[in-house]
Design an enzyme around this catalytic site. Structure first.
Site, PDB file in Angstrom:
ATOM      1  N   SER A  61      33.954  49.283  -0.334  1.00  0.00           N
ATOM      2  CA  SER A  61      33.564  49.331   1.134  1.00  0.00           C
ATOM      3  C   SER A  61      34.938  48.822   2.074  1.00  0.00           C
ATOM      4  O   SER A  61      35.042  49.194   3.282  1.00  0.00           O
ATOM      5  CB  SER A  61      32.532  48.380   1.454  1.00  0.00           C
ATOM      6  N   SER A  77      38.024  48.421   0.443  1.00  0.00           N
ATOM      7  CA  SER A  77      39.345  48.325  -0.449  1.00  0.00           C
ATOM      8  C   SER A  77      39.675  49.733  -1.311  1.00  0.00           C
ATOM      9  O   SER A  77      38.802  50.358  -1.011  1.00  0.00           O
ATOM     10  CB  SER A  77      39.013  47.286  -1.627  1.00  0.00           C
ATOM     11  N   ALA A 119      41.132  48.595 -15.873  1.00  0.00           N
ATOM     12  CA  ALA A 119      40.037  49.068 -17.020  1.00  0.00           C
ATOM     13  C   ALA A 119      40.021  50.624 -16.920  1.00  0.00           C
ATOM     14  O   ALA A 119      39.417  51.076 -15.956  1.00  0.00           O
ATOM     15  CB  ALA A 119      38.814  48.285 -16.367  1.00  0.00           C
ATOM     16  N   GLU A 147      33.320  52.719 -15.088  1.00  0.00           N
ATOM     17  CA  GLU A 147      32.235  51.903 -15.054  1.00  0.00           C
ATOM     18  C   GLU A 147      31.305  52.043 -16.113  1.00  0.00           C
ATOM     19  O   GLU A 147      30.959  53.310 -16.275  1.00  0.00           O
ATOM     20  CB  GLU A 147      31.515  51.991 -13.581  1.00  0.00           C
ATOM     21  N   ASP A 190      26.343  39.320  -7.944  1.00  0.00           N
ATOM     22  CA  ASP A 190      26.087  40.979  -7.923  1.00  0.00           C
ATOM     23  C   ASP A 190      26.516  41.449  -9.149  1.00  0.00           C
ATOM     24  O   ASP A 190      26.907  42.516  -9.272  1.00  0.00           O
ATOM     25  CB  ASP A 190      27.040  41.260  -6.950  1.00  0.00           C
ATOM     26  N   GLU A 235      27.590  48.988 -12.297  1.00  0.00           N
ATOM     27  CA  GLU A 235      28.760  49.062 -11.415  1.00  0.00           C
ATOM     28  C   GLU A 235      29.842  48.124 -11.588  1.00  0.00           C
ATOM     29  O   GLU A 235      30.974  48.486 -11.107  1.00  0.00           O
ATOM     30  CB  GLU A 235      28.539  49.638  -9.968  1.00  0.00           C
ATOM     31  N   ASP A 272      34.611  42.537  -9.407  1.00  0.00           N
ATOM     32  CA  ASP A 272      34.153  42.387  -8.204  1.00  0.00           C
ATOM     33  C   ASP A 272      33.682  41.151  -7.876  1.00  0.00           C
ATOM     34  O   ASP A 272      32.334  40.620  -7.793  1.00  0.00           O
ATOM     35  CB  ASP A 272      33.202  43.480  -7.965  1.00  0.00           C
TER      36      ASP A 272
HETATM   37  P1  ATP Z   1      32.246  47.211  -2.875  1.00  0.00           P
HETATM   38  O1  ATP Z   1      33.330  46.247  -2.321  1.00  0.00           O
HETATM   39  O2  ATP Z   1      31.809  48.155  -1.761  1.00  0.00           O
HETATM   40  O3  ATP Z   1      31.069  46.518  -3.618  1.00  0.00           O
HETATM   41  P2  ATP Z   1      33.576  47.849  -5.317  1.00  0.00           P
HETATM   42  O4  ATP Z   1      33.125  46.752  -6.010  1.00  0.00           O
HETATM   43  O5  ATP Z   1      33.192  49.226  -5.868  1.00  0.00           O
HETATM   44  O6  ATP Z   1      32.831  48.083  -3.727  1.00  0.00           O
HETATM   45  P3  ATP Z   1      36.123  47.677  -5.693  1.00  0.00           P
HETATM   46  O7  ATP Z   1      36.151  46.477  -6.225  1.00  0.00           O
HETATM   47  O8  ATP Z   1      37.242  47.680  -4.626  1.00  0.00           O
HETATM   48  O9  ATP Z   1      34.974  47.895  -4.743  1.00  0.00           O
HETATM   49  O10 ATP Z   1      36.546  48.879  -6.424  1.00  0.00           O
HETATM   50  C1  ATP Z   1      36.338  50.285  -6.094  1.00  0.00           C
HETATM   51  C2  ATP Z   1      36.182  51.125  -7.284  1.00  0.00           C
HETATM   52  O11 ATP Z   1      37.779  51.212  -7.910  1.00  0.00           O
HETATM   53  C3  ATP Z   1      35.499  50.802  -8.221  1.00  0.00           C
HETATM   54  O12 ATP Z   1      34.147  51.319  -8.239  1.00  0.00           O
HETATM   55  C4  ATP Z   1      35.991  50.971  -9.897  1.00  0.00           C
HETATM   56  O13 ATP Z   1      35.570  52.510 -10.318  1.00  0.00           O
HETATM   57  C5  ATP Z   1      37.448  51.115  -9.339  1.00  0.00           C
HETATM   58  N1  ATP Z   1      38.250  49.695 -10.132  1.00  0.00           N
HETATM   59  C6  ATP Z   1      37.750  48.510  -9.504  1.00  0.00           C
HETATM   60  N2  ATP Z   1      38.775  47.686 -10.213  1.00  0.00           N
HETATM   61  C7  ATP Z   1      39.158  48.374 -11.101  1.00  0.00           C
HETATM   62  C8  ATP Z   1      39.947  48.054 -12.343  1.00  0.00           C
HETATM   63  N3  ATP Z   1      40.639  46.786 -12.645  1.00  0.00           N
HETATM   64  N4  ATP Z   1      40.485  49.027 -13.053  1.00  0.00           N
HETATM   65  C9  ATP Z   1      39.906  50.264 -13.005  1.00  0.00           C
HETATM   66  N5  ATP Z   1      39.288  50.782 -11.971  1.00  0.00           N
HETATM   67  C10 ATP Z   1      38.854  49.918 -11.085  1.00  0.00           C
END
Ligand code: ATP
Length: 309
Positions: A44, A46, A116, A120, A159, A163, A177
């Site tokens: 949301s 980032s 990662a 997910e 949370d 996901e 997250d």
């Molecule tokens: P929100 O902030 O709305 O809850 P989110 O938690 O999915 O959304 P981010 O943590 O910004 O937001 O992650 C966005 C997407 O990027 C995730 O859905 C994931 O698929 C990917 N992602 C996040 N962190 C990593 C990571 N360390 N390695 C690989 N992919 C990642």
């Protein structure tokens, strides 16, 4: 995103000048120190981008948060809290995404995180319908182990859901997250803000507006249910109806649900793993549950993952 590349290039030129002036001095990293690749995902607030740090050729996921946007939606504090939580968790556990560096420039905050590569856990569950019992047990054990560490460091996630459980290149789990994470201060065990996702919200959060370590453990139970059954324990057309179901514990196990796992999940009062260390319902008691009988907790993070099926 194109803007990010330009930013990295222009920083790179000015840094080359600065670095040659301060060749022996330590300096902070910035965007120009990384080579950016594909976008891994969007949240949301980032964008998460694949990046390589050329001096070591190490790959990372860099989470980029736009300062202007954070300000507009009043989420600057949330981003700072996420960073502080990640700092508190440090490099202490393989099941938690590690923050390697954090820096900012005029436009954005940057969190350099463990990459990662396998996405997910949610997409695997969706793709397969549900997980085999051995797979569900493996990820349940890794989740319990990582949550135990997190709680021992005084962090509540608030949370937990598939996901937010990522899979690394060895198909091992990494919790991510921490935007809703909460740091418990010495002596405090509860916090009173409502956050989370409807399907995984605990009854006590709905009735008393309390989140504690126990609410994370409730979510762990819901995730285990979901991995085995392939559906949410509590589901309805609206959040309101879902919460009514959670409050009245209105759920059923589908036919064939593993008998041993049944009393491990969805336990309103005597929730294994929710008690303070040394009490009968502490996290050690959860590890000793018969569902985890064949789990070797010592080699959980070095043994190969079972095939995803
Ligand atoms: P929100 O902030 O709305 O809850 P989110 O938690 O999915 O959304 P981010 O943590 O910004 O937001 O992650 C966005 C997407 O990027 C995730 O859905 C994931 O698929 C990917 N992602 C996040 N962190 C990593 C990571 N360390 N390695 C690989 N992919 C990642």
């Amino acid at each position: 995103y194109a803007d990010l590349r330009k930013r990295a290039q222009s920083r790179s030129k000015s840094r080359a000048r600065t670095k040659s002036r301060n060749s022996s001095a330590g300096f902070k990293l910035d965007v120009s120190d990384f080579e950016f690749g594909e976008i891994l995902g969007e949240g949301s607030y980032s964008t998460v981008v694949h990046a390589i740090y050329p001096p070591t050729e190490q790959e990372y996921a860099i989470k980029i948060l736009d300062k202007g946007h954070l300000k507009r939606v009043n989420k600057t504090q949330t981003a700072i809290a996420e960073k502080n939580t990640l700092v508190r968790l440090g490099s202490g556990h393989p099941g938690i995404v590690r923050l390697h560096w954090a820096f900012h420039d005029e436009w954005s905050l940057y969190f350099v995180l463990d990459l990662a590569k396998n996405g997910e856990l949610q997409s695997r569950i969706s793709r397969l319908g549900s997980l085999s019992l051995s797979c569900a047990r493996y990820y349940a054990a890794q989740l319990v182990d990582a949550v135990a560490y997190m709680h021992s460091r005084g962090v509540i996630h608030r949370d937990l859901k598939p996901e937010n459980l990522l899979l690394d290149d060895h198909m091992r789990l990494k919790i991510t997250d921490f935007g809703t994470g909460k740091l418990l201060e010495e002596g405090s065990e509860r916090t009173g803000t409502f956050v989370g996702t409807a399907q995984y919200v605990s009854p006590e959060l709905l009735t008393a507006n309390n989140t504690s370590k126990a609410s994370d453990i409730w979510a762990v139970g819901c995730i285990i249910f979901q991995m085995i059954a392939g559906k949410f324990p509590f589901h309805a057309l609206s959040e309101y109806l879902m919460w009514q179901k959670v409050k009245s514990l209105d759920y059923t196990f589908p036919d064939g649900f593993d008998e041993v796992a049944k009393d491990l999940v969805i336990e309103p009062t005597q929730r294994l793993g929710a008690g303070e260390p040394g009490t009968p319902y502490d996290i050690e008691a959860l590890r000793c549950h018969p569902f985890f009988k064949d789990v070797n907790w010592e080699t959980l993070w070095s043994d190969p993952a079972p095939p995803m099926e």
